[in-house]
Design a protein around this motif. Structure first.
Motif, PDB file in Angstrom:
ATOM      1  N   GLU A  94       0.817  -1.207   0.000  1.00 33.30           N
ATOM      2  CA  GLU A  94       0.000   0.000   0.000  1.00 33.30           C
ATOM      3  C   GLU A  94       0.853   1.259   0.000  1.00 33.30           C
ATOM      4  O   GLU A  94       1.946   1.296   0.562  1.00 33.30           O
ATOM      5  N   GLU A 131       0.533   5.444   0.886  1.00 29.53           N
ATOM      6  CA  GLU A 131      -0.279   6.439   1.574  1.00 29.53           C
ATOM      7  C   GLU A 131       0.430   7.789   1.518  1.00 29.53           C
ATOM      8  O   GLU A 131       1.599   7.909   1.911  1.00 29.53           O
ATOM      9  N   HIS A 188      -4.636   7.482  -1.068  1.00 28.47           N
ATOM     10  CA  HIS A 188      -4.406   6.090  -0.692  1.00 28.47           C
ATOM     11  C   HIS A 188      -4.450   5.222  -1.932  1.00 28.47           C
ATOM     12  O   HIS A 188      -5.364   5.327  -2.750  1.00 28.47           O
ATOM     13  N   VAL A 189      -3.437   4.368  -2.071  1.00 26.29           N
ATOM     14  CA  VAL A 189      -3.372   3.412  -3.180  1.00 26.29           C
ATOM     15  C   VAL A 189      -3.286   2.023  -2.573  1.00 26.29           C
ATOM     16  O   VAL A 189      -2.263   1.661  -1.967  1.00 26.29           O
ATOM     17  N   GLY A 190      -4.351   1.245  -2.705  1.00 29.05           N
ATOM     18  CA  GLY A 190      -4.367  -0.100  -2.149  1.00 29.05           C
ATOM     19  C   GLY A 190      -3.453  -1.040  -2.904  1.00 29.05           C
ATOM     20  O   GLY A 190      -3.104  -0.807  -4.070  1.00 29.05           O
ATOM     21  N   GLU A 191      -3.048  -2.106  -2.250  1.00 25.81           N
ATOM     22  CA  GLU A 191      -2.145  -3.072  -2.864  1.00 25.81           C
ATOM     23  C   GLU A 191      -2.746  -3.640  -4.144  1.00 25.81           C
ATOM     24  O   GLU A 191      -3.893  -4.101  -4.163  1.00 25.81           O
ATOM     25  N   SER A 240      -3.732  -2.092  -6.771  1.00 30.23           N
ATOM     26  CA  SER A 240      -4.737  -1.261  -7.439  1.00 30.23           C
ATOM     27  C   SER A 240      -4.080  -0.214  -8.329  1.00 30.23           C
ATOM     28  O   SER A 240      -2.888   0.097  -8.201  1.00 30.23           O
ATOM     29  N   GLY A 253       3.929   0.779   2.450  1.00 32.34           N
ATOM     30  CA  GLY A 253       3.849  -0.321   3.390  1.00 32.34           C
ATOM     31  C   GLY A 253       4.016   0.141   4.826  1.00 32.34           C
ATOM     32  O   GLY A 253       4.557  -0.591   5.660  1.00 32.34           O
ATOM     33  N   LEU A 309       6.039  -0.644  -6.033  1.00 31.58           N
ATOM     34  CA  LEU A 309       5.176   0.456  -6.459  1.00 31.58           C
ATOM     35  C   LEU A 309       5.629   0.958  -7.818  1.00 31.58           C
ATOM     36  O   LEU A 309       6.829   1.129  -8.059  1.00 31.58           O
ATOM     37  N   THR A 344       0.913  -2.336  -7.553  1.00 31.14           N
ATOM     38  CA  THR A 344       0.369  -1.119  -6.972  1.00 31.14           C
ATOM     39  C   THR A 344       0.856   0.053  -7.814  1.00 31.14           C
ATOM     40  O   THR A 344       2.071   0.252  -7.957  1.00 31.14           O
TER      41      THR A 344
END
Length: 264
Positions: A2, A4, A24-27, A29, A62, A156, A184
């Motif tokens: 993730e 943030e 926020h970027v979820g795992e 996504s 993370g 990421l 991500t």
């Protein structure tokens, strides 16, 4: 992993470019940043891949503060495709992809070859390995740069306008490829319809602030687009995907779309 962004702020020469940005970027996504020119999209991304240091807030990957990492560690964990990524030097495709190994100190030729081959196959460019990057089309170059990012084995992926200068087919192929990677991913996009079709979540920036965030169906509305971009828009469902599609009306005389919507 993730990502943030919490209360992110950036000032340059006493000018506030980004203010209190929360993202926020979820795992796994794909999250898009959209907004008018000068809204702070690229500045925000530069803070994520450490080309620029924020003076407020944090970038956490993370749960770890990115600015507390060594540059080598953050380079291993974050791969970026910037608007300035195009190379004018006569490298082969294989040489460009191998540059992604730099943060890992991969020295064995066999290890480099395996990583290069796997990355090129993943983006459908294995047949281009020995070609000069100067001979490639825009779409091919973008795929090769994605392969370079994959060799980094990042947690990421950061993309700044990855579809710029690509025709419609290559725009769709590029974003389809990014979706298939399931990394991500945080990307800035100019094309609102591409953001609507491919992003899990969208954040709308205006004058350095996030003015809306959420699924495309909730964020890319006539009201928000009208306020931020200064244009009239009709939103319809795509007949196949049901994703929102934006149909723009001509700009009214006397309006200035570049000013967008101001928030206190």
């Amino acid at each position: 992993m993730e990502l943030e962004l919490a209360g992110l702020g950036v000032s340059v020469a006493d000018k506030r470019l980004v203010r209190d940005v929360d993202v926020h970027v979820g795992e796994g996504s794909l999250v898009g940043l959209v907004g008018p020119n000068g809204s702070g999209k690229s500045t925000t991304l530069r803070c994520v891949y450490r080309s620029l240091s924020p003076d407020r807030g944090e970038v956490r990957l993370g749960g770890e503060n990115v600015t507390a990492m060594s540059l080598r560690e953050s380079a291993r964990r974050i791969a970026a495709l910037t608007q300035e990524s195009q190379s004018e030097f006569d490298f082969t495709v294989g040489e460009v992809v191998d540059m992604g190994n730099t943060p890992h100190r991969v020295s064995e030729r066999s290890d480099r070859a395996r990583g290069r081959g796997a990355a090129l196959r993943a983006v459908g460019c294995a047949h281009l390995e020995h070609r000069s990057v100067l001979s490639l089309s825009g779409g091919e170059k973008q795929r090769v740069l994605i392969a370079r990012a994959l060799v980094q084995r990042p947690e990421l992926l950061v993309l700044d306008e990855p579809t710029n200068h690509l025709d419609v087919r290559h725009q769709l192929e590029m974003l389809s490829l990014v979706r298939r990677l399931r990394l991500t991913t945080l990307t800035a996009l100019h094309d609102l319809n591409l953001a609507a079709a491919w992003c899990d979540h969208v954040y709308v920036l205006c004058q350095g602030r996030v003015v809306a965030g959420g699924p495309p169906t909730e964020v890319l509305t006539p009201e928000i687009i009208g306020e931020v971009f200064g244009v009239r828009v009709h939103v319809v469902d795509h007949p196949e995907t049901r994703a929102p599609q934006l149909l723009f009306s001509p700009v009214e005389s006397g309006t200035d779309p570049s000013k967008g919507h101001q928030r206190p």
